[in-house]
Design an enzyme around this catalytic site. Structure first.
Site, PDB file in Angstrom:
ATOM      1  N   PHE A 130       0.866  -1.181  -0.049  1.00  0.00           N
ATOM      2  CA  PHE A 130      -0.030  -0.200  -0.009  1.00  0.00           C
ATOM      3  C   PHE A 130       0.936   1.241   0.045  1.00  0.00           C
ATOM      4  O   PHE A 130       1.978   1.257   0.548  1.00  0.00           O
ATOM      5  CB  PHE A 130      -0.946  -0.081   1.243  1.00  0.00           C
ATOM      6  N   ASP A 207       0.874  -5.478   7.859  1.00  0.00           N
ATOM      7  CA  ASP A 207      -0.016  -4.418   7.591  1.00  0.00           C
ATOM      8  C   ASP A 207      -1.401  -5.339   7.535  1.00  0.00           C
ATOM      9  O   ASP A 207      -1.294  -5.982   6.619  1.00  0.00           O
ATOM     10  CB  ASP A 207       0.163  -3.511   6.596  1.00  0.00           C
ATOM     11  N   TYR A 232     -11.470   0.790  10.263  1.00  0.00           N
ATOM     12  CA  TYR A 232     -12.609   1.776   9.406  1.00  0.00           C
ATOM     13  C   TYR A 232     -13.098   0.755   8.182  1.00  0.00           C
ATOM     14  O   TYR A 232     -14.055   1.021   7.666  1.00  0.00           O
ATOM     15  CB  TYR A 232     -12.423   3.067   9.160  1.00  0.00           C
ATOM     16  N   LYS A 233     -12.253  -0.282   7.827  1.00  0.00           N
ATOM     17  CA  LYS A 233     -12.584  -1.149   6.779  1.00  0.00           C
ATOM     18  C   LYS A 233     -13.527  -2.391   7.346  1.00  0.00           C
ATOM     19  O   LYS A 233     -14.819  -2.045   7.876  1.00  0.00           O
ATOM     20  CB  LYS A 233     -11.273  -1.658   5.866  1.00  0.00           C
ATOM     21  N   ARG A 381     -12.771  -2.836  -8.059  1.00  0.00           N
ATOM     22  CA  ARG A 381     -12.790  -3.946  -6.784  1.00  0.00           C
ATOM     23  C   ARG A 381     -14.019  -4.067  -6.095  1.00  0.00           C
ATOM     24  O   ARG A 381     -14.514  -2.983  -6.147  1.00  0.00           O
ATOM     25  CB  ARG A 381     -11.500  -3.083  -5.861  1.00  0.00           C
TER      26      ARG A 381
HETATM   27  C1  LIG Z   1      -6.533   1.613   4.201  1.00  0.00           C
HETATM   28  C2  LIG Z   1      -4.960   1.025   4.212  1.00  0.00           C
HETATM   29  C3  LIG Z   1      -4.075   1.860   5.042  1.00  0.00           C
HETATM   30  C4  LIG Z   1      -4.478   3.471   5.546  1.00  0.00           C
HETATM   31  O1  LIG Z   1      -3.539   4.031   6.275  1.00  0.00           O
HETATM   32  P1  LIG Z   1      -4.134   5.307   7.221  1.00  0.00           P
HETATM   33  O2  LIG Z   1      -3.213   5.571   7.973  1.00  0.00           O
HETATM   34  O3  LIG Z   1      -5.493   4.809   7.960  1.00  0.00           O
HETATM   35  O4  LIG Z   1      -4.678   6.302   6.172  1.00  0.00           O
HETATM   36  C5  LIG Z   1      -2.758   1.561   5.320  1.00  0.00           C
HETATM   37  N1  LIG Z   1      -2.320   0.256   4.736  1.00  0.00           N
HETATM   38  C6  LIG Z   1      -3.288  -0.512   3.933  1.00  0.00           C
HETATM   39  C7  LIG Z   1      -2.598  -1.797   3.474  1.00  0.00           C
HETATM   40  C8  LIG Z   1      -4.506  -0.029   3.820  1.00  0.00           C
HETATM   41  O5  LIG Z   1      -5.362  -0.885   3.135  1.00  0.00           O
END
Ligand SMILES: *Cc1c(COP(=O)(O)O)cnc(C)c1O
Length: 421
Positions: A130, A207, A232-233, A381
């Site tokens: 990411f 992660d 939040y996901k 997606r």
């Molecule tokens: C959504 C997501 C993030 C988001 O990070 P934030 O600090 O909340 O913006 C980080 N890593 C992955 C793999 C994600 O899918």
């Protein structure tokens, strides 16, 4: 549990056989007809979250004022223990709810680099990780004089343990990867890759943003050192809800994070002259915890916890299996290509399909009441949240996409990609 699934399955029969079907009622559904397939970007609101946050704002905060801190101060570790038990496969005292995923990744990667021996100055990640992960690791490398080594990953099949093995060695401090790839949904072999990193003497940092609440995560069993993730996901705690971090128990007193905030301080309210971090997970805190956000995390977790991650994963596999069967039959003949692993053991909770007109198609889908995500390059997606998505919705979504493409309805949408996708 779920009848045999193929493209001829009756979606109504699958919904009727679904033991988790009742959980949908726990969510606020203003438009029940909307097919929301973006719960892996922002989960739908559980009704209990609004209630719990209102109780804080209209109740404890108003009545107790500053005395509320007597109980609020422990919420980051209480919520952390709840996440550890229900979705992370971790032990009490190993998880803290704090900050954002990005900030937590920074704190843990920098702490691990600082704890590594001086001959270990390489951080390893992959080119499909990411963006925030890659940027933060690059920043740490620059700020602390280390090197970022980037493993090449196929964006459809996900990170290859052999490629990780070839990239780690006596110079490696940290291996940082995503458990479920944000683009393809490919599921990394956490156990094997963690063993490869450990054998090379490196710390592992996972992660879990796309796996927490969707795929069973077994941090202790896989011998993981460090992890971060958002709430939040699939965990449905709301936009910008605080993230979590995990540090294996026996590493906690060895690691020093780069932000020496007062919430990590021993005897915090003695306001002492110098920083002496506590020995436990709280040393990874920085400042005042976001109490309304943590309240949301706890309330949102309750349905996930009650359903159980095993049952959620079983339904999630059934949902993606059904989606792929229908996509194969209806959408592949219309120019789509499946960009997600076919083997359910190798994917998480979403399915990605590629089409040259993916951006325009995803806009036309929104107008038709089907909410997907667009992801570069040329991918639509489809995220399936086992707590509230059903099989009938999948059938409607695939038929809706087929109509949009077969009729050419997408051509009226701008093909210039917008800022937020
Ligand atoms: C959504 C997501 C993030 C988001 O990070 P934030 O600090 O909340 O913006 C980080 N890593 C992955 C793999 C994600 O899918």
């Amino acid at each position: 549990m779920y009848p045999r699934i193929d493209a001829d399955s009756d979606p109504a029969a699958l919904d009727a056989a679904d033991p988790l079907a009742g959980y949908r009622d726990l969510f606020a559904l203003d438009d029940a007809e909307l097919v929301y397939l973006d719960g892996n970007s922002l989960g739908r609101p559980p009704r209990a979250v609004a209630k719990a946050v209102a109780e804080l704002l209209d109740g404890t905060w108003r009545t107790e004022l500053v005395a509320g801190w007597d109980s609020w101060v422990d919420l980051p570790t209480i919520a952390g223990d709840e996440l550890a038990r229900s979705v992370l496969g971790a032990s009490p005292g190993e998880v803290l709810v704090a900050d954002s995923t990005s900030a937590n990744l920074y704190k843990l990667a920098a702490a691990a680099l600082a704890a590594a021996t001086p001959d270990r100055r390489v951080l390893v990640t992959d080119d499909d990780n990411f963006p925030t992960d890659r940027y933060i690791l690059a920043g740490i490398a620059e700020q602390f004089g280390a090197t970022l080594r980037i493993v090449r990953t196929d964006i459809d099949t996900g990170v290859d343990p052999e490629a990780v093995a070839a990239a780690v060695g006596a110079d490696t401090a940290v291996v940082c990867l995503s458990h479920v790839a944000y683009r393809s949904g490919a599921l990394a072999d956490m156990e094997r890759i963690s063993a490869i990193a450990r054998d090379a003497g490196a710390f592992t940092l996972w992660d879990l943003c796309h796996s927490a609440g969707s795929v069973p995560v077994e941090l202790n069993r896989c011998g993981v050192d460090l992890a971060v993730g958002c709430t939040y996901k699939y965990l449905n705690a709301g936009p910008g809800a605080p993230a979590f971090l995990y540090v294996r128990k026996d590493l906690q007193s060895r690691l020093r994070q780069p932000m020496w905030g007062w919430f990590g301080q021993t005897d915090q309210f003695a306001m002492g002259p110098e920083y002496r971090p506590v020995e436990d997970i709280r040393r990874f805190s920085v400042g005042t915890p976001p109490i309304s956000g943590i309240t949301a995390v706890r309330a949102a977790l309750e349905p996930t916890s009650r359903a159980g991650i095993g049952a959620l994963r079983e339904k999630s596999v059934a949902l993606t299996t059904y989606a792929l069967a229908l996509i194969e039959r209806r959408l592949v003949p219309l120019g789509f290509r499946v960009a997600t692993p076919r083997d359910p053991n190798l994917r998480g909770g979403h399915v990605t399909i590629e089409h040259a007109k993916a951006w325009q198609i995803s806009q036309a889908m929104r107008r038709a009441g089907i909410v997907p995500d667009y992801r570069a390059p040329n991918r639509v997606r489809l995220g399936f949240a086992p707590l509230y998505n059903g099989f009938g919705e999948i059938a409607r979504a695939v038929e809706g996409i087929a109509d949009i493409v077969a009729s050419g309805a997408y051509v009226e949408f701008d093909d210039a990609v917008s800022r937020v996708t």
